[in-house]
Design a protein around this motif. Structure first.
Motif, PDB file in Angstrom:
ATOM      1  N   VAL A  46     -30.876   3.559  -0.485  1.00  0.00           N
ATOM      2  CA  VAL A  46     -30.806   3.404   0.965  1.00  0.00           C
ATOM      3  C   VAL A  46     -31.230   2.009   1.382  1.00  0.00           C
ATOM      4  CG1 VAL A  46     -31.925   4.097   3.126  1.00  0.00           C
ATOM      5  CG2 VAL A  46     -31.036   5.832   1.570  1.00  0.00           C
ATOM      6  N   ASN A  47     -32.352   1.535   0.868  1.00  0.00           N
ATOM      7  CA  ASN A  47     -32.869   0.250   1.322  1.00  0.00           C
ATOM      8  C   ASN A  47     -32.094  -0.934   0.763  1.00  0.00           C
ATOM      9  OD1 ASN A  47     -35.405   0.601   3.102  1.00  0.00           O
ATOM     10  ND2 ASN A  47     -35.654   2.141   1.495  1.00  0.00           N
ATOM     11  N   ALA A  48     -31.541  -0.790  -0.431  1.00  0.00           N
ATOM     12  CA  ALA A  48     -30.657  -1.833  -0.946  1.00  0.00           C
ATOM     13  C   ALA A  48     -29.391  -1.906  -0.096  1.00  0.00           C
ATOM     14  CB  ALA A  48     -30.303  -1.557  -2.408  1.00  0.00           C
ATOM     15  N   ALA A  49     -28.880  -0.739   0.312  1.00  0.00           N
ATOM     16  CA  ALA A  49     -27.690  -0.706   1.166  1.00  0.00           C
ATOM     17  C   ALA A  49     -27.971  -1.333   2.531  1.00  0.00           C
ATOM     18  CB  ALA A  49     -27.208   0.736   1.327  1.00  0.00           C
ATOM     19  N   ILE A  50     -29.164  -1.066   3.072  1.00  0.00           N
ATOM     20  CA  ILE A  50     -29.539  -1.667   4.354  1.00  0.00           C
ATOM     21  C   ILE A  50     -29.575  -3.187   4.229  1.00  0.00           C
ATOM     22  CG2 ILE A  50     -31.408  -1.910   6.035  1.00  0.00           C
ATOM     23  CD1 ILE A  50     -32.132   1.018   5.470  1.00  0.00           C
ATOM     24  N   LEU A  51     -30.114  -3.684   3.128  1.00  0.00           N
ATOM     25  CA  LEU A  51     -30.192  -5.120   2.915  1.00  0.00           C
ATOM     26  C   LEU A  51     -28.794  -5.741   2.851  1.00  0.00           C
ATOM     27  CD1 LEU A  51     -32.526  -7.147   2.519  1.00  0.00           C
ATOM     28  CD2 LEU A  51     -32.172  -6.924   0.049  1.00  0.00           C
ATOM     29  N   VAL A  52     -27.883  -5.090   2.158  1.00  0.00           N
ATOM     30  CA  VAL A  52     -26.501  -5.571   2.083  1.00  0.00           C
ATOM     31  C   VAL A  52     -25.848  -5.529   3.467  1.00  0.00           C
ATOM     32  CG1 VAL A  52     -24.210  -5.093   1.140  1.00  0.00           C
ATOM     33  CG2 VAL A  52     -26.219  -4.942  -0.340  1.00  0.00           C
ATOM     34  N   ALA A  53     -26.131  -4.470   4.229  1.00  0.00           N
ATOM     35  CA  ALA A  53     -25.562  -4.348   5.567  1.00  0.00           C
ATOM     36  C   ALA A  53     -26.026  -5.489   6.475  1.00  0.00           C
ATOM     37  CB  ALA A  53     -25.933  -2.997   6.173  1.00  0.00           C
ATOM     38  N   TRP A  54     -27.322  -5.850   6.382  1.00  0.00           N
ATOM     39  CA  TRP A  54     -27.831  -7.002   7.155  1.00  0.00           C
ATOM     40  C   TRP A  54     -27.077  -8.274   6.778  1.00  0.00           C
ATOM     41  CZ3 TRP A  54     -30.624  -7.337  11.382  1.00  0.00           C
ATOM     42  CH2 TRP A  54     -31.566  -6.352  11.702  1.00  0.00           C
ATOM     43  N   PHE A  55     -26.896  -8.490   5.500  1.00  0.00           N
ATOM     44  CA  PHE A  55     -26.193  -9.696   5.040  1.00  0.00           C
ATOM     45  C   PHE A  55     -24.771  -9.725   5.596  1.00  0.00           C
ATOM     46  CE2 PHE A  55     -23.313 -11.703   1.961  1.00  0.00           C
ATOM     47  CZ  PHE A  55     -23.847 -12.995   1.928  1.00  0.00           C
ATOM     48  N   ARG A  56     -24.096  -8.595   5.534  1.00  0.00           N
ATOM     49  CA  ARG A  56     -22.716  -8.557   6.027  1.00  0.00           C
ATOM     50  C   ARG A  56     -22.669  -8.727   7.543  1.00  0.00           C
ATOM     51  NH1 ARG A  56     -19.888  -3.720   2.373  1.00  0.00           N
ATOM     52  NH2 ARG A  56     -20.178  -4.777   0.364  1.00  0.00           N
ATOM     53  N   TYR A  57     -23.659  -8.153   8.223  1.00  0.00           N
ATOM     54  CA  TYR A  57     -23.678  -8.281   9.683  1.00  0.00           C
ATOM     55  C   TYR A  57     -23.834  -9.738  10.097  1.00  0.00           C
ATOM     56  CZ  TYR A  57     -24.905  -7.747  14.567  1.00  0.00           C
ATOM     57  OH  TYR A  57     -24.916  -7.867  15.938  1.00  0.00           O
ATOM     58  N   PHE A  58     -24.790 -10.441   9.499  1.00  0.00           N
ATOM     59  CA  PHE A  58     -25.036 -11.834   9.869  1.00  0.00           C
ATOM     60  C   PHE A  58     -23.960 -12.776   9.342  1.00  0.00           C
ATOM     61  CE2 PHE A  58     -29.515 -10.388  10.524  1.00  0.00           C
ATOM     62  CZ  PHE A  58     -29.578 -10.727  11.874  1.00  0.00           C
TER      63      PHE A  58
ATOM     64  N   VAL B 186     -23.973   1.526   3.294  1.00  0.00           N
ATOM     65  CA  VAL B 186     -23.732   0.177   3.816  1.00  0.00           C
ATOM     66  C   VAL B 186     -22.850   0.248   5.045  1.00  0.00           C
ATOM     67  CG1 VAL B 186     -22.637  -2.055   3.355  1.00  0.00           C
ATOM     68  CG2 VAL B 186     -24.057  -0.990   1.595  1.00  0.00           C
ATOM     69  N   ARG B 187     -21.788   1.033   4.953  1.00  0.00           N
ATOM     70  CA  ARG B 187     -20.865   1.171   6.079  1.00  0.00           C
ATOM     71  C   ARG B 187     -21.570   1.758   7.299  1.00  0.00           C
ATOM     72  NH1 ARG B 187     -17.494   4.401   3.753  1.00  0.00           N
ATOM     73  NH2 ARG B 187     -18.133   6.365   4.715  1.00  0.00           N
ATOM     74  N   THR B 188     -22.378   2.793   7.074  1.00  0.00           N
ATOM     75  CA  THR B 188     -23.067   3.449   8.184  1.00  0.00           C
ATOM     76  C   THR B 188     -24.044   2.504   8.871  1.00  0.00           C
ATOM     77  OG1 THR B 188     -22.881   5.600   7.101  1.00  0.00           O
ATOM     78  CG2 THR B 188     -24.557   5.384   8.803  1.00  0.00           C
ATOM     79  N   VAL B 189     -24.850   1.787   8.071  1.00  0.00           N
ATOM     80  CA  VAL B 189     -25.842   0.880   8.658  1.00  0.00           C
ATOM     81  C   VAL B 189     -25.164  -0.298   9.349  1.00  0.00           C
ATOM     82  CG1 VAL B 189     -27.796  -0.646   8.162  1.00  0.00           C
ATOM     83  CG2 VAL B 189     -27.605   1.560   6.997  1.00  0.00           C
TER      84      VAL B 189
END
Length: 376
Positions: free
Chosen positions: A351-363, A253-256
């Protein structure tokens, strides 16, 4: 709805397999080589550390054993506000060519690197993590790439060492990433560097940012200067698999999240009229890959509705559910999972669950600056 299902599955496939296949095809007609040669520029090795008293001595012993002309080598340990015995241990190596740069106020990995860049004397800067071990000729190998004036930065090849001597789910994923980087190097340029061990010309690092992912940003800085990034299979960084695989989620999550921050501040690289082939690499390796969790959802939901009254779609839904069930089995199983048939689906899901969380945190406006080294 069938169209959405098919398109979604195609995009998932293309992101992971179609894209590298296009690189293989392009490479048959257009291949760029790196004109490596014995080359010894003045070099500064920058090691970032935060509360690493358990591992820093091993890293420093590995560092002082590296083969490189001592008169051309500067070693800096940028200690990011460490509160344990890290600084004391580093100071023990002052007589062996290691300099301590204490960053008194913790500001994150990139901030510590930025401070070190400002005092670095080398024409080439090499960045490494405490957890990463290098071969004795690692610096010589990576420096040889800079004999080519078109190279702005160089990435190592990551090698994951499992405690049982066997590759984990991350190991399989890392091998895939290294293969993909080799293809990108042959076609044009890398899109990202291995944050644990990479090198760059000093002019590429002059505008180092404290709040942006250094390995990704360094590559983009090279492209702006008309240089490229390459992967060197002879420059290897060895590190242990993460001790607790469940903590891998937070790391990803941090990396993405940090990658998304850099990507959306550098959208000009999507313009093929300015950056040509690199725009295609930039889009596919970064944005398309980060969109995969949305494609997975847009494939699963239509599959559920299409399965009603359709044996073909029912079979596809069964395969869908089986894949996720295997991954969840690996996630919730109390003991370690050793079989590749479980590790790969588990890592893919993670990986893909982490990417999804990263998108949420980014927005939602969240950004990641602080970093705590993963326990390996």
């Amino acid at each position: 709805m069938p169209e959405l299902f098919v398109i979604s599955l195609f995009l998932v496939f293309f992101a992971y397999f179609g894209y590298p296949l296009t690189l293989v095809l392009i490479g048959r007609f257009h291949r760029k080589v790196v004109n490596k040669a014995l080359f010894y520029p003045s070099l500064t090795l920058i090691i970032t550390a935060y509360n690493e008293e358990q591992r820093i001595r091993e890293k420093l012993e590995n560092t002082v054993a590296l083969e490189y002309p001592r008169e051309k080598l500067q070693v800096i340990v940028a200690s990011d506000g460490s509160t344990d015995a890290t600084n004391d241990i580093v100071e023990e190596y002052a007589g062996r060519g290691v300099e301590l740069l204490p960053v008194t106020s913790r500001g994150g990995k990139e901030n510590a690197q930025k401070e070190a860049v400002q005092v670095a004397m080398g024409d080439v800067l090499v960045f490494s993590d405490v957890a990463t071990r290098l071969d004795t000729d690692g610096l010589e190998k990576i420096a040889a790439n800079f004999a080519d004036p078109g190279v702005g930065c160089v990435s190592s090849v990551d090698r994951v060492i499992g405690k049982d001597g066997r590759p984990g789910g991350e190991g399989a994923y890392v091998r895939y990433e290294m293969w993909l980087r080799a293809l990108e190097s042959q076609v044009h340029s890398l899109v990202g560097l291995s944050g644990s061990f990479f090198a760059a010309r000093k002019e590429v690092c002059r505008d180092f940012s404290a709040d942006m992912q250094s390995d990704f940003r360094t590559l983009l800085n090279s492209m702006r200067l008309g240089l490229r990034g390459v992967s060197d299979p002879e420059a290897v960084g060895y590190y242990l698999d993460i001790a607790d695989s469940r903590r891998e989620f937070d790391r990803k999550v941090r990396t993405v999240l940090r990658g998304l921050t850099v990507f959306f501040r550098n959208l000009e690289f999507l313009n093929p009229f300015c950056y040509g082939t690199f725009s295609y690499l930039y889009f596919c390796h970064k944005l398309l890959r980060w969109l995969v969790p949305f494609f997975l959802l847009s494939a699963l939901l239509p599959n559920i509705f299409l399965a009603v009254g359709s044996p073909s779609y029912s079979f596809l839904l069964l395969l869908h559910c089986a894949f996720y069930a295997i991954a969840l089995f690996g996630l919730f199983k109390a003991v370690s999972v050793d079989r590749t048939i479980v590790k790969i689906p588990l890592y893919f899901l993670t990986v893909n669950a982490a990417i999804l969380v990263a998108w949420f945190r980014y927005f939602s406006g969240r950004r990641m600056v602080m970093w705590t080294p993963s326990q390996r």
